[in-house]
Design an enzyme around this catalytic site. Structure first.
Site, mmCIF file in Angstrom:
data_model
loop_
_atom_site.group_PDB
_atom_site.id
_atom_site.type_symbol
_atom_site.label_atom_id
_atom_site.label_comp_id
_atom_site.label_asym_id
_atom_site.label_seq_id
_atom_site.Cartn_x
_atom_site.Cartn_y
_atom_site.Cartn_z
ATOM 1 C CG HIS A 1 46.105 69.565 50.696
ATOM 2 N ND1 HIS A 1 45.764 69.782 49.375
ATOM 3 C CD2 HIS A 1 47.115 70.445 50.967
ATOM 4 C CE1 HIS A 1 46.515 70.755 48.878
ATOM 5 N NE2 HIS A 1 47.347 71.164 49.816
ATOM 6 C CG ASP B 1 40.792 67.520 52.260
ATOM 7 O OD1 ASP B 1 42.016 67.702 52.170
ATOM 8 O OD2 ASP B 1 40.026 67.640 51.281
ATOM 9 C CG HIS B 2 42.981 63.991 50.973
ATOM 10 N ND1 HIS B 2 42.350 63.165 50.073
ATOM 11 C CD2 HIS B 2 42.578 65.255 50.665
ATOM 12 C CE1 HIS B 2 41.604 63.886 49.249
ATOM 13 N NE2 HIS B 2 41.730 65.165 49.595
ATOM 14 C CG HIS C 1 46.296 68.677 44.456
ATOM 15 N ND1 HIS C 1 45.234 69.480 44.069
ATOM 16 C CD2 HIS C 1 46.212 68.583 45.815
ATOM 17 C CE1 HIS C 1 44.549 69.847 45.127
ATOM 18 N NE2 HIS C 1 45.117 69.320 46.200
ATOM 19 C CG ASP D 1 42.322 66.392 46.394
ATOM 20 O OD1 ASP D 1 41.289 65.690 46.430
ATOM 21 O OD2 ASP D 1 42.576 67.263 47.227
ATOM 22 C CG HIS E 1 37.522 65.427 47.014
ATOM 23 N ND1 HIS E 1 37.775 66.729 46.652
ATOM 24 C CD2 HIS E 1 38.340 65.172 48.059
ATOM 25 C CE1 HIS E 1 38.711 67.237 47.430
ATOM 26 N NE2 HIS E 1 39.072 66.303 48.309
#
Length: 301
Positions: A63, A65-66, A139, A208, A267
């Protein structure tokens, strides 16, 4: 020294006062990093991390944001003078993702070594003096949690070595765990010149995912457990289950079950303006819970 720095604490997107979650760990001049969302290199520079020391990057999942900050991070590493190889671990498909993202940052002065992990099974690998384990999480896409364990060398006793007639030139070899043979043919082992074992240091990182019991087993006994908490309010439970994320209370329950020494929550949702809300309620579940800020750090050794 073993330095642990949480460069950012946010989830989903960077905010003016909250970068995306990333973990930097440095020991004896070598460092590893977990995740690199947008702006990671800025978050690290604000904490005075040594970018050129990063030799290992572990990606939890794909994803944005990672991992979307990878090109900027690589260019910043290059500009910091890094020339040594960067090893990258992540879920299956990592090579394709890295090749796509690095189209805009070719001709780096260091090599990239890509290692894809089976997304169905736990994995273990060595890096420097750490043993690192990866756990498949729950996830919406393949995602890993990681723990890094540093097994400390036993205490070297020079008096024992001297009594056995060991020359100074062999001290370092013996302390590293290897045996040596003296001129008289006698073999000296590490156990003969050290004073017992020292406790290892374990750092676990999970974000996550839905909470499940295997996480507690994975993180068991950690000196530091860094775990996601998207929201503090338990009324968000249904929403978090739909999105496959955790609440503060989920993380605290896992920390208690895992008997960790300290829990750092991270997070945080962009909608969570004040992460410290409800902290007293969370501490009732697990007392040694910390609500970190960007750049929060601790020296474990």
């Amino acid at each position: 020294m073993l330095d642990v720095i949480l460069g950012g604490t946010g989830g989903m997107m960077p905010l003016p006062k909250r970068f995306l979650t990333t973990l930097y760990v440095e020991l004896e001049g070598a460092a590893f990093l977990i995740d690199c969302g947008e702006g990671t290199q800025i978050a690290l520079k604000k904490t005075d991390c040594h970018l050129s020391s990063i030799d290992l990057l572990m990606i939890t999942h794909f994803h944005a944001d990672h991992i979307a900050g990878l090109p900027g991070l690589l260019l910043s590493l290059a500009n910091s003078g890094k020339t040594s190889k960067l090893t990258i671990f992540g879920p299956r498909g990592l090579r394709r993702i890295v090749e796509s993202l690095t189209v805009i940052c070719r001709d780096l002065p260091f090599k990239l070594e890509i290692n894809e992990l089976d997304t169905k099974d736990p994995a273990e690998f060595k890096w420097n003096n750490f043993t690192i384990n990866a756990l498949p999480l729950r996830h919406k896409i393949a995602c890993f949690g990681y723990f890094a364990e540093f097994k400390r060398k036993p205490i070297f006793n020079p008096k024992k070595a001297e009594a056995l007639g060991v020359p100074l030139k062999f001290y370092r070899v013996l302390h590293s765990g290897e045996s040596v043979t003296l001129e008289n043919g006698e073999t000296i082992t590490t156990q003969m010149v050290t004073d017992g074992k020292r406790d290892s240091v374990k750092i676990s990182y999970v974000t996550d995912t839905l909470p499940f019991s295997a996480i507690a087993d994975f993180a068991y006994g950690s000196d530091l457990f860094i775990c996601e908490g998207m929201y503090a309010d338990d009324e968000m439970k249904s929403k978090m289950q739909d999105k496959h994320h955790m609440l503060f209370s989920d993380a605290a329950k896992l920390a208690k079950e895992a008997e960790v020494k300290e829990l750092w929550l991270t997070h945080f949702s962009p909608a969570l303006v004040n992460p410290k809300e409800n902290i007293l309620e969370i501490k009732k579940i697990f007392e040694n819970t910390v609500i970190p800020y960007d750049g929060y750090s601790k020296t474990l050794l």
